[in-house]
Design an enzyme around this catalytic site. Structure first.
Site, PDB file in Angstrom:
ATOM      1  N   ASP A   7       0.849  -1.199   0.000  1.00 10.31           N
ATOM      2  CA  ASP A   7       0.000   0.000   0.000  1.00 10.31           C
ATOM      3  C   ASP A   7       0.879   1.242   0.000  1.00 10.31           C
ATOM      4  O   ASP A   7       2.047   1.190   0.401  1.00 10.31           O
ATOM      5  CB  ASP A   7      -0.969   0.010   1.196  1.00 10.31           C
ATOM      6  CG  ASP A   7      -0.275   0.114   2.553  1.00 10.31           C
ATOM      7  OD1 ASP A   7       0.797  -0.494   2.726  1.00 10.31           O
ATOM      8  OD2 ASP A   7      -0.819   0.805   3.443  1.00 10.31           O
ATOM      9  N   GLU A  18      -0.045  -0.953   5.848  1.00  9.02           N
ATOM     10  CA  GLU A  18       1.011  -0.361   6.693  1.00  9.02           C
ATOM     11  C   GLU A  18       0.807   1.134   6.850  1.00  9.02           C
ATOM     12  O   GLU A  18       0.988   1.692   7.933  1.00  9.02           O
ATOM     13  CB  GLU A  18       2.392  -0.651   6.085  1.00  9.02           C
ATOM     14  CG  GLU A  18       3.545  -0.379   7.045  1.00  9.02           C
ATOM     15  CD  GLU A  18       4.064   1.054   7.019  1.00  9.02           C
ATOM     16  OE1 GLU A  18       4.817   1.420   7.926  1.00  9.02           O
ATOM     17  OE2 GLU A  18       3.708   1.814   6.101  1.00  9.02           O
TER      18      GLU A  18
HETATM   19  N1  BES Z   1       8.625   3.589   5.418  1.00  7.38           N
HETATM   20  C1  BES Z   1       7.876   4.253   6.417  1.00  7.38           C
HETATM   21  C2  BES Z   1       8.504   4.219   7.787  1.00  7.38           C
HETATM   22  C3  BES Z   1       9.876   4.834   7.926  1.00  7.38           C
HETATM   23  C4  BES Z   1      10.296   5.848   7.112  1.00  7.38           C
HETATM   24  C5  BES Z   1      10.703   4.355   8.894  1.00  7.38           C
HETATM   25  C6  BES Z   1      11.568   6.372   7.264  1.00  7.38           C
HETATM   26  C7  BES Z   1      11.950   4.890   9.063  1.00  7.38           C
HETATM   27  C8  BES Z   1      12.391   5.887   8.235  1.00  7.38           C
HETATM   28  C9  BES Z   1       6.483   3.667   6.510  1.00  7.38           C
HETATM   29  O1  BES Z   1       5.925   3.336   5.273  1.00  7.38           O
HETATM   30  C10 BES Z   1       5.590   4.720   7.082  1.00  7.38           C
HETATM   31  O2  BES Z   1       5.447   5.754   6.490  1.00  7.38           O
HETATM   32  N2  BES Z   1       4.980   4.425   8.215  1.00  7.38           N
HETATM   33  C11 BES Z   1       4.008   5.278   8.760  1.00  7.38           C
HETATM   34  C12 BES Z   1       3.278   4.510   9.814  1.00  7.38           C
HETATM   35  C13 BES Z   1       2.034   5.149  10.331  1.00  7.38           C
HETATM   36  C14 BES Z   1       1.031   5.445   9.268  1.00  7.38           C
HETATM   37  C15 BES Z   1       1.427   4.279  11.382  1.00  7.38           C
HETATM   38  C16 BES Z   1       4.660   6.524   9.339  1.00  7.38           C
HETATM   39  O3  BES Z   1       5.762   6.466   9.904  1.00  7.38           O
HETATM   40  O4  BES Z   1       4.064   7.597   9.206  1.00  7.38           O
HETATM   41 ZN    ZN Z   2       5.238   5.304   4.356  1.00  9.09          ZN
END
Ligand code: BES
Ligand code: ZN
Length: 458
Positions: free
Chosen positions: A90, A155
Site C-alpha cells: 500500500d 502499513e
Molecule cells: N517507510 C515508512 C517508515 C519509515 C520511514 C521508517 C523512514 C523509518 C524511516 C512507513 O511506510 C511509514 O510511512 N509508516 C508510517 C506509519 C504510520 C502510518 C502508522 C509513518 O511512519 O508515518
Molecule cells: Zn510510508
C-alpha cells in the site's frame, strides 16, 4: 553466489520494467475508492511470486489482502534457519496531484531515478528482495535458509489486520528473525542498519460551535469561532522552547546517553544543506537537541491536517460551525500510545473553552522500537551491507514508524533487522516520490548476500 550476482546484473532492465508495472497499481490504502486496486495489486504480487518459483497466496482480511510467499521447503531443509521478509504494497495518498512533474501512477525514469508513488515506500524494496530470490531459484543455486514474504496492504494506515493474522498463523510464521527494508540510508555511500524507530499515536479532534455556519457580520463577535478556538487550543501544546507542555507527556522517556549522542553526531550533517533539502526558511525544533536527535529520538506532536470553514475560491464571510484537526504524536521508547492519548485528552479537555464542544477520536497507535545492534544477526547484516554497497555501514535511529515491528517481537518473539534502501531525497509521502535505480540494484545484491550471511549464524 557468482551466478546469482551475475543473474542480477544481467536482468536489471527487466526488473525496472517490472517495478514500473508494480508502481502503476493505485494501491492507496487510506482511500476506500481504491479497494479494487488494492486487490488487483495483491493478485499481481501473488502471480509474480509464483512465476519466480515461490509458493504464494493472497490471504483475505477485513481490510486489504496480505500476500504470503515462501521458498518451497525441501525435506532436507529441517533445521535450517527461517526468516520473514516484511514489506507493504500500500502507498500514501498521492495528493496534491498538481505538484507532480509526471503523474504519480505513471512511473517515469529520469536520470537514475524511477518516479512514482510507492516507488521508494515500499514497492522498490519488496521487489529488490524478490529479485534476489528469483536469482537463486532461476540459476539453480541452493537457497541457504527458508524464507517467507509477508507483504501487507495496510502499513500506511496502521497495520490493523496484520497483528491478528500473525496470531492466527503463528506456527507457520515461526522464524529466527524478520528483515524489513522500509527505512532509510543517509546517502548512497552510507548503507545503514536501523536499530530504533519511533512509535506513534494518532487521533482526530473536532470542536463544534454554532449548529450551522453563521453570517460573520450579523453574528460574528458574539459567538466563539471554532477555528479560532482550535488554533488557540493547539497553540498551547508547545512552549516557546519547543517542548510539549502536556503534563506527563514525557513520563518514562529516558534521556539520551552521552554515548548515543556522540554516535549520532558521527553521521555527517550539514544544517544548511538540510534546510535547503526541506525547503524551509529556517530550521525549528525542541531546544537542546540537534536536528538528528529531534527527528529520531525525541517525541513530537504534529498537526497532519487542519480543516474548517470555506475552502473554495474567493471569500465567504462565515463563522464556521466546526473545526477539525488530524494529529499524530511520534513516540520514543518508554511511551505507550494509550497513555499518551489519555494525557493529551485530559490536557485538551482542560484547556478547551466552554463555548465549543470538543470530541477526540483515537486512531491507530504503536510503541517505539529499539533493538541491540550487537547481536550475531545484526553483525551478519552489517557484513552483507558492506559487501553489497562497498562502504562501511552506519547504525541509525530513525524517526518513522513501522507499527508491526513490536508485534513481531510480542507475537513471534523475534527481532527485526531494518536494512533501509530509501534516500533522504526520495520524497516519501511527498509529491515526486522516486526510487534510486542504483540502490535498487545494490539492494538486490544486499538481499542475495544477506541470506548466506544469516544462514551461517548459529
Ligand atoms: N517507510 C515508512 C517508515 C519509515 C520511514 C521508517 C523512514 C523509518 C524511516 C512507513 O511506510 C511509514 O510511512 N509508516 C508510517 C506509519 C504510520 C502510518 C502508522 C509513518 O511512519 O508515518
Ligand atoms: Zn510510508
Amino acid at each position: 553466489m557468482e551466478s546469482v550476482l551475475n543473474y542480477l546484473s544481467q536482468n536489471q532492465s527487466r526488473f525496472v520494467e517490472e517495478l514500473c508495472h508494480y508502481v502503476r497499481f493505485r494501491s492507496v490504502s487510506a482511500q476506500p475508492q481504491h479497494r479494487g486496486d488494492m486487490r488487483a495489486c495483491a493478485d499481481w504480487l501473488v502471480k509474480h511470486c509464483r512465476a519466480i518459483g515461490l509458493d504464494a497466496r493472497a490471504c483475505p482480511t477485513e481490510g486489504n489482502p496480505i500476500v504470503i510467499a515462501k521458498t518451497l521447503r525441501k525435506k532436507s531443509s529441517a533445521g535450517r534457519r527461517h526468516f520473514l521478509v516484511y514489506g507493504h504494497y500500500d502507498v500514501q495518498p498521492p495528493e496534491p496531484f498538481e505538484l507532480w512533474k509526471t503523474p504519480p501512477f505513471e512511473p517515469t525514469i529520469r536520470g537514475r531515478s524511477l518516479f512514482g508513488r510507492g516507488a521508494s515506500d515500499n514497492k522498490g524494496q519488496n521487489l529488490a528482495h524478490l529479485k534476489a530470490i528469483e536469482a537463486y531459484l532461476k540459476t539453480g543455486t541452493e537457497f541457504p535458509c527458508d524464507l517467507t514474504f509477508v507483504i501487507e496492504g495496510e502499513e500506511e494506515v496502521g497495520s490493523k489486520s496484520l497483528a491478528g493474522f500473525l496470531r492466527k498463523h503463528r506456527a507457520e510464521l515461526a522464524c529466527d528473525a524478520v528483515v524489513i527494508s522500509d527505512t532509510g540510508m543517509p546517502s548512497p555511500k552510507h548503507p545503514a542498519l536501523t536499530y530504533a524507530l519511533r512509535g506513534i499515536a494518532a487521533f482526530e479532534i473536532s470542536l463544534r460551535g454554532p449548529s450551522r455556519d453563521l453570517h460573520s457580520g450579523i453574528f460574528g463577535g458574539s459567538v466563539e469561532n471554532p477555528a479560532m478556538a482550535l488554533a488557540r487550543l493547539l497553540a498551547k501544546v508547545h512552549d516557546d522552547k519547543g517542548h510539549i507542555a502536556i503534563p506527563h507527556f514525557y513520563d518514562g522517556v529516558a534521556p539520551l546517553t552521552k554515548y548515543e549522542r556522540k554516535q549520532m553526531a558521527r553521521v555527517p550533517f550539514n544544517r544548511e544543506a538540510y534546510r535547503k533539502l526541506l525547503g524551509v526558511p529556517a530550521l525549528h525544533g525542541e531546544h537542546g537537541f540537534t536536528p538528528e536527535e529531534q527527528r529520531t529520538a525525541r517525541p513530537t506532536f504534529e498537526i497532519n491536517g487542519l480543516t474548517s470553514g470555506y475552502q473554495g475560491e474567493g471569500s465567504k464571510t462565515i463563522v464556521p460551525a466546526w473545526a477539525r484537526a488530524k494529529i499524530t504524536t511520534r513516540l520514543v521508547p518508554g511511551q505507550q500510545p494509550e497513555k499518551i492519548i489519555k494525557h493529551v485528552r485530559a490536557f485538551l479537555e482542560k484547556n478547551c473553552p466552554p463555548t465549543v464542544k470538543m470530541e477526540l477520536e483515537a486512531g491507530h497507535g504503536a510503541e517505539a522500537y529499539l533493538v541491540s545492534p550487537t547481536s550475531d544477526d545484526a553483525q551478519a547484516a552489517l557484513r552483507a551491507l558492506k559487501q553489497a554497497f562497498g562502504d562501511e555501514p552506519v547504525l541509525l535511529r530513525e524517526g518513522g514508524s513501522i507499527p508491526i515491528v513490536n508485534q513481531f517481537k510480542k507475537i513471534l518473539g523475534v527481532d527485526t533487522l531494518l536494512l533501509g534502501m530509501a534516500l533522504p531525497d526520495d520524497n516519501a509521502h511527498s509529491p515526486n516520490e522516486k526510487f534510486d535505480l542504483d540502490i535498487f540494484a545494490r539492494g538486490q545484491r544486499l538481499s542475495a548476500l544477506l541470506w548466506r550471511e544469516l544462514a551461517s549464524q548459529k
